[in-house]
Design a protein around this motif. Structure first.
Motif, PDB file in Angstrom:
ATOM      1  N   ILE A  82      34.695  15.106  22.976  1.00 53.42           N
ATOM      2  CA  ILE A  82      34.263  13.793  22.863  1.00 53.42           C
ATOM      3  C   ILE A  82      34.362  13.102  23.936  1.00 53.42           C
ATOM      4  O   ILE A  82      35.588  13.049  24.702  1.00 53.42           O
ATOM      5  CB  ILE A  82      34.955  12.986  21.635  1.00 53.42           C
TER       6      ILE A  82
ATOM      7  N   LYS B 120      40.588  18.208  11.430  1.00 49.42           N
ATOM      8  CA  LYS B 120      40.044  18.605  10.362  1.00 49.42           C
ATOM      9  C   LYS B 120      38.562  18.042  10.158  1.00 49.42           C
ATOM     10  O   LYS B 120      37.797  19.196   9.768  1.00 49.42           O
ATOM     11  CB  LYS B 120      40.886  18.365   9.177  1.00 49.42           C
TER      12      LYS B 120
ATOM     13  N   GLN C 285      28.858  12.733  15.452  1.00 48.05           N
ATOM     14  CA  GLN C 285      28.226  11.707  16.164  1.00 48.05           C
ATOM     15  C   GLN C 285      27.600  12.472  17.480  1.00 48.05           C
ATOM     16  O   GLN C 285      28.068  13.397  17.842  1.00 48.05           O
ATOM     17  CB  GLN C 285      29.136  10.501  16.552  1.00 48.05           C
TER      18      GLN C 285
ATOM     19  N   CYS D  58      29.982  13.418  20.166  1.00 47.76           N
ATOM     20  CA  CYS D  58      30.975  14.770  19.829  1.00 47.76           C
ATOM     21  C   CYS D  58      30.154  15.866  20.190  1.00 47.76           C
ATOM     22  O   CYS D  58      29.084  16.355  19.383  1.00 47.76           O
ATOM     23  CB  CYS D  58      31.414  14.631  18.516  1.00 47.76           C
TER      24      CYS D  58
HETATM   25  N1  LIG Z   1      34.317   9.148  17.119  1.00 47.35           N
HETATM   26  C1  LIG Z   1      35.375   9.409  17.482  1.00 47.35           C
HETATM   27  N2  LIG Z   1      35.678   9.151  18.860  1.00 47.35           N
HETATM   28  C2  LIG Z   1      36.787   9.386  19.577  1.00 47.35           C
HETATM   29  N3  LIG Z   1      37.748   9.962  18.931  1.00 47.35           N
HETATM   30  C3  LIG Z   1      37.438  10.478  17.884  1.00 47.35           C
HETATM   31  C4  LIG Z   1      36.320  10.492  17.143  1.00 47.35           C
HETATM   32  N4  LIG Z   1      36.506  11.133  15.866  1.00 47.35           N
HETATM   33  C5  LIG Z   1      37.786  11.746  15.754  1.00 47.35           C
HETATM   34  N5  LIG Z   1      38.206  11.487  17.124  1.00 47.35           N
HETATM   35  C6  LIG Z   1      39.723  11.830  17.387  1.00 47.35           C
HETATM   36  O1  LIG Z   1      39.598  13.259  16.916  1.00 47.35           O
HETATM   37  C7  LIG Z   1      40.863  13.501  16.522  1.00 47.35           C
HETATM   38  C8  LIG Z   1      40.495  14.431  15.109  1.00 47.35           C
HETATM   39  O2  LIG Z   1      40.034  13.666  14.275  1.00 47.35           O
HETATM   40  P1  LIG Z   1      39.680  13.894  12.726  1.00 47.35           P
HETATM   41  O3  LIG Z   1      38.803  13.010  12.069  1.00 47.35           O
HETATM   42  O4  LIG Z   1      39.019  15.293  12.777  1.00 47.35           O
HETATM   43  O5  LIG Z   1      40.973  14.224  12.218  1.00 47.35           O
HETATM   44  P2  LIG Z   1      41.322  14.830  10.719  1.00 47.35           P
HETATM   45  O6  LIG Z   1      42.451  15.791  10.965  1.00 47.35           O
HETATM   46  O7  LIG Z   1      40.413  14.832   9.724  1.00 47.35           O
HETATM   47  O8  LIG Z   1      42.630  13.397  10.174  1.00 47.35           O
HETATM   48  P3  LIG Z   1      42.706  12.814   8.686  1.00 47.35           P
HETATM   49  O9  LIG Z   1      43.818  13.671   8.171  1.00 47.35           O
HETATM   50  O10 LIG Z   1      43.482  11.365   9.243  1.00 47.35           O
HETATM   51  O11 LIG Z   1      41.659  12.682   8.115  1.00 47.35           O
HETATM   52  C9  LIG Z   1      41.496  12.415  16.163  1.00 47.35           C
HETATM   53  O12 LIG Z   1      42.696  12.390  17.017  1.00 47.35           O
HETATM   54  C10 LIG Z   1      40.799  11.276  16.514  1.00 47.35           C
HETATM   55  O13 LIG Z   1      41.337  10.368  17.354  1.00 47.35           O
END
Ligand SMILES: Nc1ncnc2c1ncn2[C@@H]1O[C@H](COP(=O)(O)OP(=O)(O)OP(=O)(O)O)[C@@H](O)[C@H]1O
Ligand SMILES: [Mg+2]
Lengths: 336, 358
Positions: free
Chosen positions: A18, A51, A63, A66
């Protein structure tokens, strides 16, 4: 039922970058896993470990900023294998996969429906897109699925708006929307976190039943280890954008190898029940995936770290025998 | 109004639908609001010291004419200016309700309504055209700007949007008139060329003939740009912000995960939700259509309602000013009602709000 036990999906070295103002984040740093037909793989890890980005990459709905790389090999209903990452994310081919062959249940049912249209309209959109353009027939199919997921009074509910539904009912509607086209792979991204405990149990039961009936594979994302034990055949533990340990659910529970997995298990067993749903009892927090060093991502928080080894190289996922693989220098040393 | 109710709820009986009840309730509040508003308008118009006659007589005296007391008294009586203000108010309202008679314009020496009616068609034409221009250009550009966020086109549109909102209209008008004069050697002032004006005054041309005349459209270009840009830039900015909000919603992701195409996501889901503030903006639209803009119209020398209201207020021509304000107020209330109905149709949550109260 599987004469054909080849994986339905293989994720190989998946990375998601990202671009941000501070630099390029790499929240997903080379994820590998595969799921076989009819199987449930649990993807477990702390909040922020990547995840959701992984699961959205499978549908190519992240998005624009990404950027995914690696391979996501999906075996479609014609037994052709396509690499989803090579498809145009707005193109016809991926849109035909989305909703019909791979579908997704989102974390928060309250916001997964547009408030502007009736529930029936939004579920039926999927039916009409992928199964039949015939209005009567598609409504019949939609209603049938709504009944199947346990929405009482489906005919009346069909014409109601999301704000007239309770959270549990909405999650059922969301499941109906994901399953109405009988997908081969269902991605369930924390499908029950927004619900209270009794409803959670009902929804999980429902998903298991429908899986048996439709024979689909499930990628089950959660941070609730209790749910994993109930739902999954195999488990992949994710930390800081990498899979650190995989194995059958039994192995992971009975014989966790990676210090991180042990920490997770410890945090469950300490409380003495598998119902503990959050994993915050490991010291420290997940670092931001920005400018990471060459060593193991877990180094700073690890109780078993070997200085001079673990901070120098990132361990690769190595098999200990059977299905059980782990990415840890210490385990490898002891294992061999 | 029932037609829109049936449209919104095709499967239900229109009389029992929440939409029909919603409309019925809103219409009931209409009458008291109008009465209170008319009273306020009348009081405010009475506020400045003196009245039309004192101004008029002062004017005559300044020119050295002799005005006799008896004549003044007679005029006062004739115009009813010798009565207390509330008697004047009730007479005014009574005549409007029973007779559709809005009183007498002192300045024009004629009943008020024809004075208004003669500029009405052109006012409506000018306002409608500029508004349509604003919406038809502003909405698509706003959508484009949001969908292609941070693209070159988005930056350009953002710049233009802020510029258009920040620059006063009259300044823009003067710049454009100056520019076209330098460029073409013709002064684009007023809506009519001399030729059209002659034909209109002699009765050879009606306003609808004027509307199809090419010279009229040449003259309309600057007013459209000046008065339309304001609405356009506002619409563009609010559309962009709204669309960005909607595009970031989880339901967009869910729709994408179903296999819905981007174009359909935009027009089926986002656009409908994003139109909300634009539709709320419609509430003032009817009134704006009736009045047109005032300052730009004066600068551009357009013979429409806005400048007429301005003159009437200046001259203390109270029934003319009062009537224009009253009609504007009526149209604002009506516009609010209509925009509420459209909003309720767009957004089911509003439609159901009144339900528990019943
Ligand atoms: N659009 C974005 N812009 C910047 N950083 C992002 C974006 N989407 C995710 N991240 C970063 O990527 C990392 C992983 O995000 P993700 O949503 O996959 O986490 P997750 O494992 O699903 O967490 P949760 O259990 O809280 O849903 C996070 O640390 C977040 O800060
Ligand atoms: Mg997540």
């Amino acid at each position: 039922m599987e004469m054909n036990n080849q994986p339905i999906i293989q994720v190989k070295n998946l990375c998601v970058d990202i671009k941000t103002d501070e630099g390029t984040l790499t929240p997903v740093r080379g994820v590998d896993f595969e799921i076989r037909p009819g199987e449930t793989l649990g993807l477990v890890g702390e909040s922020g470990c990547g995840k959701s980005l992984t699961s959205k990459a499978i549908l190519a709905i992240n998005q624009k900023k990404c950027v995914s790389s690696g391979e996501i090999l999906f075996r479609d209903d014609k037994e052709d294998t396509v690499d989803i990452l090579t498809l145009d994310p707005r193109g016809k081919q991926i849109r035909d996969i989305r909703g019909r062959q791979i579908s997704m249940i989102f974390q928060e049912p309250m916001v997964a429906f547009s408030p502007m249209y009736t529930i029936g309209n939004q579920i039926n959109e999927c039916t009409r897109l992928h199964i039949t353009k015939d209005k009567k027939e598609s409504k019949r199919i939609t209603l049938e699925m709504m009944k199947k997921v346990g929405i009482a009074n489906a005919e009346k509910r069909y014409d109601q708006y999301p704000h007239e539904f309770s959270g549990g009912m909405l999650q059922r509607a969301l499941i109906a929307m994901a399953l109405v086209c009988k997908p081969r792979l269902l991605i369930a991204d924390e499908p029950t976190t927004a619900l209270d405990v009794t409803i959670q149990a009902q929804i999980l039961e429902l998903m298991k039943e429908l899986q048996k009936e439709l024979g689909m594979a499930i990628l089950f994302i959660t941070h609730d280890l209790g749910t994993v034990a109930k739902m999954c055949d195999r488990v992949a533990v994710m930390y800081l954008g990498k899979i650190v340990e995989t194995g059958t659910a039994r192995e992971i529970y009975k014989n966790p190898q990676h210090p991180y997995t042990r920490g997770l298990m410890g945090s469950v067993h300490k409380i003495g029940t598998l119902k503990a749903d959050r994993l915050f009892s490991i010291e420290g927090t997940v670092p931001l995936a920005l400018n990471l060093g060459p060593g193991c991502g877990f180094y700073d928080r690890c109780l078993d770290r070997i200085e001079g080894v673990c901070d120098k190289a990132d361990p690769a996922l190595t098999c200990l025998g059977g299905e059980h693989c782990v990415a840890c220098h210490k385990c490898r040393k002891e294992g061999v | 109004m029932e037609a829109s109710a049936t449209k919104a709820e095709p499967r239900r009986n229109p009389f029992s639908s929440p939409m029909a009840r919603f409309i019925y309730k809103r219409v009931l509040t209409f009458i008291p609001i109008m009465l209170i508003m008319s009273l306020l308008i009348f009081i405010i118009i009475q506020l400045p010291p003196g009245d039309y006659l004192t101004t008029y007589i002062a004017g005559l005296k300044a020119e050295g004419q002799v005005v006799e007391e008896a004549e003044i008294a007679m005029l006062k009586e004739q115009f009813g200016l010798d009565q207390p203000w509330y008697v004047q108010y009730f007479k005014w309202i009574w005549n409007i309700i029973t007779d559709f008679n809005f009183g007498y314009s002192f300045d024009f020496g004629r009943p008020v309504w024809p004075v208004i009616a003669e500029v009405l068609p052109m006012t409506i034409a000018v306002s409608l055209i500029t508004m349509l221009f604003g919406y038809l250009v502003g909405i698509p550009l706003g959508i484009y700007s949001a969908v292609r966020q941070y693209s070159l086109g988005d930056y350009v549109l953002t710049f233009i949007g802020f510029l258009g909102m920040a620059m006063p209209n009259f300044l823009f008008a003067i710049l454009l008139m100056y520019g076209t004069y330098i460029w073409t050697g013709t002064a684009f002032i007023g809506l009519y060329t001399e030729e059209i004006l002659l034909a209109v005054n002699s009765g050879a041309m009606q306003w609808y003939h004027v509307l199809v005349h090419p010279d009229f459209w040449a003259r309309m270009t600057i007013p459209i740009l000046v008065m339309g840009t304001d609405g356009l830039c506002g619409t563009l900015r609010s559309m962009r912000a709204q669309m960005l909000d909607e595009l970031g919603c989880q339901y967009v992701l869910a729709a994408r995960a179903k296999g819905v195409s981007e174009a359909r996501i935009i027009y089926k889901y986002c656009l409908r939700a994003a139109l909300n503030p634009t539709v709320s903006g419609l509430s003032g639209m009817l009134s704006k259509i009736f009045n047109g803009s005032t300052i730009s119209a004066i600068v551009l020398n357009l013979q429409i309602m806005g400048p007429r209201l301005y003159d009437a207020l200046k001259a203390q021509d109270m029934y003319l000013a009062g009537t224009i304000l009253l009609v504007m107020g009526f149209l604002i209330v009506l516009g609010t009602l209509l925009s509420d109905i459209v909003l309720a149709w767009l957004d089911p949550r509003i439609r159901f709000e009144g339900r528990s109260a019943d």
